[in-house]
Design a protein around this motif. Structure first.
Motif, short mmCIF file in Angstrom:
data_model
loop_
_atom_site.label_atom_id
_atom_site.label_comp_id
_atom_site.label_asym_id
_atom_site.label_seq_id
_atom_site.Cartn_x
_atom_site.Cartn_y
_atom_site.Cartn_z
N PRO A 456 0.83 -1.21 0.00
CA PRO A 456 0.00 0.00 0.00
C PRO A 456 0.86 1.26 0.00
O PRO A 456 1.93 1.29 0.62
CB PRO A 456 -0.79 -0.12 1.30
N ARG A 457 0.40 2.27 -0.71
CA ARG A 457 1.11 3.55 -0.75
C ARG A 457 0.50 4.56 0.21
O ARG A 457 1.16 5.54 0.58
CB ARG A 457 1.07 4.12 -2.18
N LEU A 458 -0.74 4.32 0.60
CA LEU A 458 -1.43 5.20 1.55
C LEU A 458 -1.98 4.39 2.69
O LEU A 458 -2.57 3.32 2.48
CB LEU A 458 -2.58 5.94 0.85
N LEU A 459 -1.80 4.87 3.91
CA LEU A 459 -2.40 4.28 5.10
C LEU A 459 -2.97 5.39 5.97
O LEU A 459 -2.23 6.29 6.40
CB LEU A 459 -1.37 3.48 5.91
N ALA A 460 -4.28 5.37 6.18
CA ALA A 460 -4.95 6.38 7.00
C ALA A 460 -4.64 7.80 6.51
O ALA A 460 -4.50 8.72 7.32
CB ALA A 460 -4.56 6.22 8.47
N GLY A 461 -4.50 7.98 5.20
CA GLY A 461 -4.23 9.29 4.64
C GLY A 461 -2.77 9.68 4.61
O GLY A 461 -2.42 10.76 4.12
N PHE A 462 -1.88 8.81 5.11
CA PHE A 462 -0.44 9.08 5.12
C PHE A 462 0.22 8.35 3.95
O PHE A 462 -0.02 7.16 3.73
CB PHE A 462 0.19 8.60 6.42
N THR A 463 1.06 9.06 3.22
CA THR A 463 1.89 8.41 2.22
C THR A 463 2.98 7.62 2.95
O THR A 463 3.71 8.18 3.78
CB THR A 463 2.54 9.44 1.28
N VAL A 464 3.07 6.33 2.67
CA VAL A 464 4.01 5.49 3.42
C VAL A 464 5.02 4.84 2.49
O VAL A 464 4.76 4.60 1.31
CB VAL A 464 3.27 4.40 4.22
N THR A 465 6.18 4.57 3.05
CA THR A 465 7.26 3.87 2.35
C THR A 465 7.40 2.49 2.96
O THR A 465 7.40 2.33 4.19
CB THR A 465 8.59 4.64 2.51
N ALA A 466 7.51 1.49 2.10
CA ALA A 466 7.62 0.11 2.57
C ALA A 466 9.09 -0.32 2.65
O ALA A 466 9.88 -0.01 1.75
CB ALA A 466 6.87 -0.83 1.64
#
Length: 539
Positions: A456-466
């Motif tokens: 996922p690139r978005l979690l709870a409206g946050f852009t996240v890095t894996a």
């Protein structure tokens, strides 16, 4: 080994008859793969067949441990064997001791069911080459396990686990493995453990303690240690004090499970306790309950981890912090790193599990030249005296938690007040964990494969890095980490399969920068954390 061969060589007629009664489909399923070494050993349901805990599997595992010790030039050395009170534990411990004795080892078979930390202590105290504890810790009542320590009472890691597993595959039929009777011994080691665990106190004063061992083996030892430490006002949950392998008053014998601590908190309220302590069944984990404005509640593992870490570091002798290491795992909160920095100590983040945390001051993962003084994991595991027990120890952690409550009270504050103070210094950190039960390890692997293929690139409206922890430098683990930051709020999610249960586990942390507005920051972080929960439940 074919099912017919297994049945013919099973030394237990009960499990032999059980396997003989299976149809072709069940035989194929149960013989598809043997029980694997997971978290420092074996763990599984007590039943017949090579994929479960039974006398045949234990005999072959013990033969394998003996072969590996000999290969590592430890032939004839001492091995400590202990057990909890689960179904099969006494027979399994006896068989383990007898196989090792027949292989030429000096076996110390501890008398009576005892907490796992006592075995870890005994290995270190006696200089034994290895220790084996028959236990399934906090698993359901149907399970049992086989936990292995090498290296001064530290849980085994690769390649030792793989070597034992390979030796098991080459082991003789169970009924052909030599055995030699071993009388119980080492009773004095329990007294030495009690004396050492009582010494973790840093302060003085009394507190009233409510305690439950959740039908496990920690009750009598915990009471003895607390009294030796000077805590004499102890109240226990009568219905949960004596060991009972059926765990009749709880659905799951795990202090973290909803409802497991209800009887404890009711007792704490009834006797007006200062602190509530719940041990898991083998007493290597400790959950802490406190009373606040809304009544009694259990602290999270991270909250207790922060409190004990800060307290220990604040009590180090002058100048010792510079050479001290504290450790937490990748699935635990990151606040301990800030706490360590404030006290001038070093923080090491390890992979999940105390087999890694206990090595946080050892190459290649640790900081060379520094000494481990504390380690914790969010799953209510705390190592507060690494020189004595290089593993999580719920009993010594309970002593330190009681000591902390006494010290805070004399300072005119409380546990909740201290948590607020930590948030003012280091920022609010809100954590949670979401567990998804799966049918088996294959289902967990499928979810991890899907997340790796399309993170996922978005979690709870946050852009996240894996970040894939399976493909990084150094020790690796089957886990994915997602991190992101926006408007002064940081989010972090780690997802991995459980090493001991059929679960997929997600660990969540939301943090905000230090501020005097602890209440507002905590509320905002909690809202974000709730949104993260919704997001990961969809996985």
């Amino acid at each position: 080994m074919t099912p017919d061969e297994w049945i013919a060589h099973d030394p237990d007629p009960v499990t032999a008859a059980e396997v003989a009664g299976w149809d072709a489909a069940e035989l194929a399923e149960r013989f598809a793969a043997p029980l694997r070494f997971g978290t420092a050993g074996l763990r599984g349901p007590v039943r017949g067949g090579p994929d479960a805990m039974n006398l045949a599997v234990v005999l072959r595992a013990s033969w394998a441990v003996a072969q590996v010790l000999v290969a590592h030039r430890r032939a004839g050395s001492t091995v400590v064997v202990g057990r909890d009170a689960r179904h099969g534990s006494e027979d399994f411990a006896m068989a383990t001791a007898e196989v090792l004795a027949a292989a030429g080892f000096s076996v110390l078979r501890l008398p009576d069911p005892l907490p796992t930390p006592v075995v870890a202590f005994a290995v270190r105290e006696t200089g034994a080459a290895a220790g084996i504890q028959i236990t399934a810790s906090h698993n359901p009542a149907a399970d049992n396990g086989y936990k292995v320590y090498f290296d001064g009472g530290i849980q085994i890691i690769s390649p030792i686990d793989a070597e034992i597993e390979a030796a098991m595959a080459a082991a003789p039929p169970a009924d052909q493995i030599p055995r030699r009777p071993v009388p119980p011994g080492g009773g004095e080691l329990l007294a030495r453990y009690i004396g050492r665990a009582a010494m973790v106190r840093r302060y003085r004063g009394q507190v009233r303690v409510a305690l439950t061992p959740l039908h496990g083996v920690g009750g009598a030892t915990a009471v003895a240690v607390l009294r030796a430490a000077g805590f004499t006002d102890i109240h226990t949950v009568p219905s949960q004090f004596d060991p009972d392998p059926d765990f009749p008053t709880v659905t799951f014998p795990n202090p973290e499970e909803p409802g497991a601590a209800d009887a404890l908190l009711a007792l704490a309220a009834a006797v007006d306790a200062d602190i509530a302590i719940a041990l898991d069944p083998d007493a290597d984990r400790c959950a802490v309950g406190i009373c606040g404005p809304d009544g009694w509640r259990m602290l999270t593992g991270n909250e207790t981890g922060w409190l004990l870490g800060d307290y220990l570091l604040s009590r180090l002798p002058a100048g010792r912090a510079a050479g001290a290491v504290v450790a937490s795992s990748v699935v635990s909160s990151q606040m301990l790193a800030d706490i360590a920095q404030r006290h001038g100590a070093h923080h090491v983040e390890t992979l999940t599990g105390f087999k890694w945390l206990a090595r946080a001051d050892m190459p290649p993962i640790g900081r060379q030249g520094a000494a481990l003084v504390y380690a914790y994991e969010e799953a209510i595991g705390y190592c507060v005296d690494p020189d004595a027990v290089r593993d999580k120890d719920g009993i010594s952690a309970a002593v330190l938690a009681c000591d902390l409550v006494a010290a805070l009270r004399d300072r005119g504050t409380s546990v909740l007040g201290e948590l607020d103070e930590l948030a003012r210094r280091h920022g609010v950190h809100v954590t949670d964990a979401v567990s998804r039960r799966v049918a088996d390890i294959d289902e967990a692997a499928e979810v991890m494969t899907r997340l790796r293929a399309a993170p996922p690139r978005l979690l709870a409206g946050f852009t996240v890095t894996a970040t894939d922890l399976l493909h990084r430098c150094g020790p690796t683990t089957d886990a994915l980490q997602f991190t992101g930051e926006r408007d002064g709020t940081s989010v972090r999610v780690v997802v991995r399969p459980s090493g001991t249960e059929p679960k997929l586990k997600c660990y969540l942390e939301v943090s905000r920068a230090p501020s005097d507005d602890v209440t507002g920051n905590r509320a905002q972080a909690s809202r974000v954390c709730a949104a993260l929960e919704d997001a990961v439940r969809a996985w």
